[in-house]
Design an enzyme around this catalytic site. Structure first.
Site, PDB file in Angstrom:
ATOM      1  N   HIS A  72       4.720  21.533 -23.009  1.00 42.59           N
ATOM      2  CA  HIS A  72       5.005  21.354 -24.424  1.00 42.59           C
ATOM      3  C   HIS A  72       4.288  22.425 -25.234  1.00 42.59           C
ATOM      4  O   HIS A  72       3.081  22.609 -25.108  1.00 42.59           O
ATOM      5  CB  HIS A  72       4.552  19.973 -24.895  1.00 42.59           C
ATOM      6  CG  HIS A  72       5.527  18.891 -24.575  1.00 42.59           C
ATOM      7  ND1 HIS A  72       5.674  17.754 -25.342  1.00 42.59           N
ATOM      8  CD2 HIS A  72       6.423  18.765 -23.562  1.00 42.59           C
ATOM      9  CE1 HIS A  72       6.613  16.983 -24.819  1.00 42.59           C
ATOM     10  NE2 HIS A  72       7.073  17.574 -23.740  1.00 42.59           N
ATOM     11  N   TYR A 201       4.347  12.667 -34.106  1.00 37.37           N
ATOM     12  CA  TYR A 201       3.308  11.857 -34.732  1.00 37.37           C
ATOM     13  C   TYR A 201       3.770  11.527 -36.151  1.00 37.37           C
ATOM     14  O   TYR A 201       3.908  12.429 -36.985  1.00 37.37           O
ATOM     15  CB  TYR A 201       1.988  12.620 -34.788  1.00 37.37           C
ATOM     16  CG  TYR A 201       1.309  12.796 -33.449  1.00 37.37           C
ATOM     17  CD1 TYR A 201       0.196  12.034 -33.109  1.00 37.37           C
ATOM     18  CD2 TYR A 201       1.759  13.740 -32.520  1.00 37.37           C
ATOM     19  CE1 TYR A 201      -0.441  12.189 -31.880  1.00 37.37           C
ATOM     20  CE2 TYR A 201       1.130  13.902 -31.298  1.00 37.37           C
ATOM     21  CZ  TYR A 201       0.040  13.122 -30.992  1.00 37.37           C
ATOM     22  OH  TYR A 201      -0.583  13.281 -29.781  1.00 37.37           O
ATOM     23  N   PRO A 293      -6.892   7.158 -28.819  1.00 34.05           N
ATOM     24  CA  PRO A 293      -5.923   8.002 -28.110  1.00 34.05           C
ATOM     25  C   PRO A 293      -5.144   8.971 -28.998  1.00 34.05           C
ATOM     26  O   PRO A 293      -4.387   9.777 -28.471  1.00 34.05           O
ATOM     27  CB  PRO A 293      -4.987   6.977 -27.462  1.00 34.05           C
ATOM     28  CG  PRO A 293      -5.085   5.770 -28.325  1.00 34.05           C
ATOM     29  CD  PRO A 293      -6.498   5.734 -28.821  1.00 34.05           C
ATOM     30  N   LYS A 297      -7.415  13.018 -25.939  1.00 32.02           N
ATOM     31  CA  LYS A 297      -8.611  13.672 -25.418  1.00 32.02           C
ATOM     32  C   LYS A 297      -9.291  12.971 -24.255  1.00 32.02           C
ATOM     33  O   LYS A 297     -10.112  13.569 -23.565  1.00 32.02           O
ATOM     34  CB  LYS A 297      -9.642  13.821 -26.548  1.00 32.02           C
ATOM     35  CG  LYS A 297      -9.220  14.802 -27.617  1.00 32.02           C
ATOM     36  CD  LYS A 297      -9.308  16.222 -27.116  1.00 32.02           C
ATOM     37  CE  LYS A 297      -8.594  17.185 -28.025  1.00 32.02           C
ATOM     38  NZ  LYS A 297      -7.535  17.935 -27.380  1.00 32.02           N
ATOM     39  N   TYR A 385      -6.121  20.485 -30.444  1.00 33.51           N
ATOM     40  CA  TYR A 385      -5.180  19.706 -29.634  1.00 33.51           C
ATOM     41  C   TYR A 385      -5.024  20.327 -28.247  1.00 33.51           C
ATOM     42  O   TYR A 385      -4.969  19.609 -27.236  1.00 33.51           O
ATOM     43  CB  TYR A 385      -3.828  19.617 -30.328  1.00 33.51           C
ATOM     44  CG  TYR A 385      -2.923  18.523 -29.799  1.00 33.51           C
ATOM     45  CD1 TYR A 385      -2.823  17.298 -30.454  1.00 33.51           C
ATOM     46  CD2 TYR A 385      -2.185  18.684 -28.624  1.00 33.51           C
ATOM     47  CE1 TYR A 385      -2.008  16.288 -29.960  1.00 33.51           C
ATOM     48  CE2 TYR A 385      -1.371  17.684 -28.131  1.00 33.51           C
ATOM     49  CZ  TYR A 385      -1.293  16.483 -28.800  1.00 33.51           C
ATOM     50  OH  TYR A 385      -0.509  15.486 -28.310  1.00 33.51           O
TER      51      TYR A 385
END
Length: 391
Positions: A72, A201, A293, A297, A385
């Site tokens: 991704h 998200y 979550p 991580k 990220y």
């Protein structure tokens, strides 16, 4: 039994550590309280940072991941019916992430350990860590109804928050830092192709939602719910309807529906134990720290911990110097606290608090708008990220 490193827990952290030590010529024994089938089906994280992907490849555990994993190059943020894509490689100099479930990582590492590595003992329940302050720590464990002792030079606790490793640190010698959030995630697995090719998200006034996946044919989705929610209190129809509300956009995007095969509620918690070492006992992964979550991580932090330990012990073996072992806790905690900060930021950015005021809700939208309109803000998110440097 005797070994150099006694590893408690055969999750991804313990299994990867055993692999790294094997490759460095250092013997170990892994003790796991559950059976193999349980470990290989235990659903947990699914996002691997660039650094984790690189470590698995270098350890010889990346072949199936590269074949079946889903690379991704970004995520999508949704708010106020808007869609904004964060392009990871463009913002980080080429870094990205991989969608590859923890269950699959464990399967790969278990196969390698049983084929090439040292003993991996399933259904071996660690009962206590003794003598951590000495140069001969011991792990008492029970297997097949009989108690035994594993004598070690070092013990690494990869046995989670409720394991015996963290409990072996005497009260008063450590400090804990924690926050419990007033909401959790209602998560589902569904036999349906993901509705988007990257994670989404979504911040909505009704609560957060996440669109993820486990494979090209299996979707993983989450809804923000009150912390005390019973997953079975939500019908399948209610879940799909609420997901559609929270993912709503101004364009013609459609959420794919399919049979729901699993429901569960994940609590949201931040936790750090300092230090991550007591004598010759080293804590790794959830034994030392927990993150909500939202930032993806947890597994990646555990990988960073065991890589740091393996490097330090290899340095000790090669040079006789304890310098890197002595620095283990401080080295890991620098990365841990950055991940805690990022996970907290993502959680408070995307989850409306149950008692949020209109002012606080508008601040969330302003923060999201800043990310969507500022390359500097977007880069900070992308760098975090895709992963902080290990070590």
């Amino acid at each position: 039994m005797r070994t150099t490193v006694g590893i408690i827990g055969a999750g991804p952290a313990g299994l990867l550590l055993a692999r790294l030590l094997h490759n460095a010529g250092i013997d170990s024994v892994v003790l796991e309280s559950r059976d193999r089938a349980y470990v290989e089906r235990r659903q947990r994280a699914g996002i691997l940072e660039q650094g984790t992907v690189d470590v698995l490849r270098a350890a010889g555990a990346g072949e199936r991941m590269d074949r079946e994993g889903l690379p991704h190059d970004g995520i999508e943020l949704r708010f106020a019916k808007r869609r904004h894509r964060v392009d990871f490689p463009a913002l980080t100099g080429g870094r990205s992430v991989m969608v590859y479930a923890q269950t699959e990582v464990c399967k790969d590492l278990i196969a390698l350990q049983l084929k090439e590595g040292g003993p991996l003992l399933f259904e071996a329940e660690a009962l206590a860590v003794e003598g951590a302050e000495t140069d001969r720590p011991r792990i008492r464990f029970r297997r097949a109804g009989a108690e035994d002792v594993l004598e070690c030079d070092y013990v690494v606790g990869c046995d989670g928050f409720w394991g015996v490793a963290r409990a072996a640190v005497p009260a008063g010698l450590g400090r804990t830092f924690e926050r419990t959030y007033p909401f959790g995630w209602l998560g589902i697995l569904a036999d349906v192709a993901p509705s988007h090719d990257e994670l989404v998200y979504a911040r909505h006034d009704r609560g957060f939602a996440l669109l993820s996946m486990r494979s090209p044919s299996v979707s993983r989705l989450y809804l923000q719910v009150p912390a005390d929610t019973d997953a079975e209190s939500w019908s399948d129809e209610e879940i799909w309807a609420e997901l559609e509300r929270r993912f709503e956009t101004d364009d013609d995007w459609v959420l794919n529906r399919g049979p729901i095969t699993q429901k569960s509620v994940t609590p949201m918690r931040s936790y750090v134990h300092e230090p991550m070492r007591h004598g010759r006992l080293f804590l790794a992964g959830d034994a030392a720290h927990i993150v909500p979550p939202t930032g993806a991580k947890g597994l990646n932090l555990a990988v960073g911990d065991v890589v740091t330990f393996a490097r330090a012990l290899a340095h000790r073996t090669g040079t006789g110097s304890d310098e890197l072992l002595d620095a283990y806790s401080a080295t890991c905690l620098r990365r841990v606290w950055q991940a805690e900060r990022f996970s907290y930021d993502m959680t408070t950015l995307l989850h409306p608090a149950p008692d949020a005021t209109p002012f606080e809700n508008r601040l969330q939208l302003a923060r999201l708008d800043r990310i969507a309109s500022s390359r500097a803000a977007e880069t900070d998110l992308a760098e975090a990220y895709t992963g902080f440097p290990i070590g």
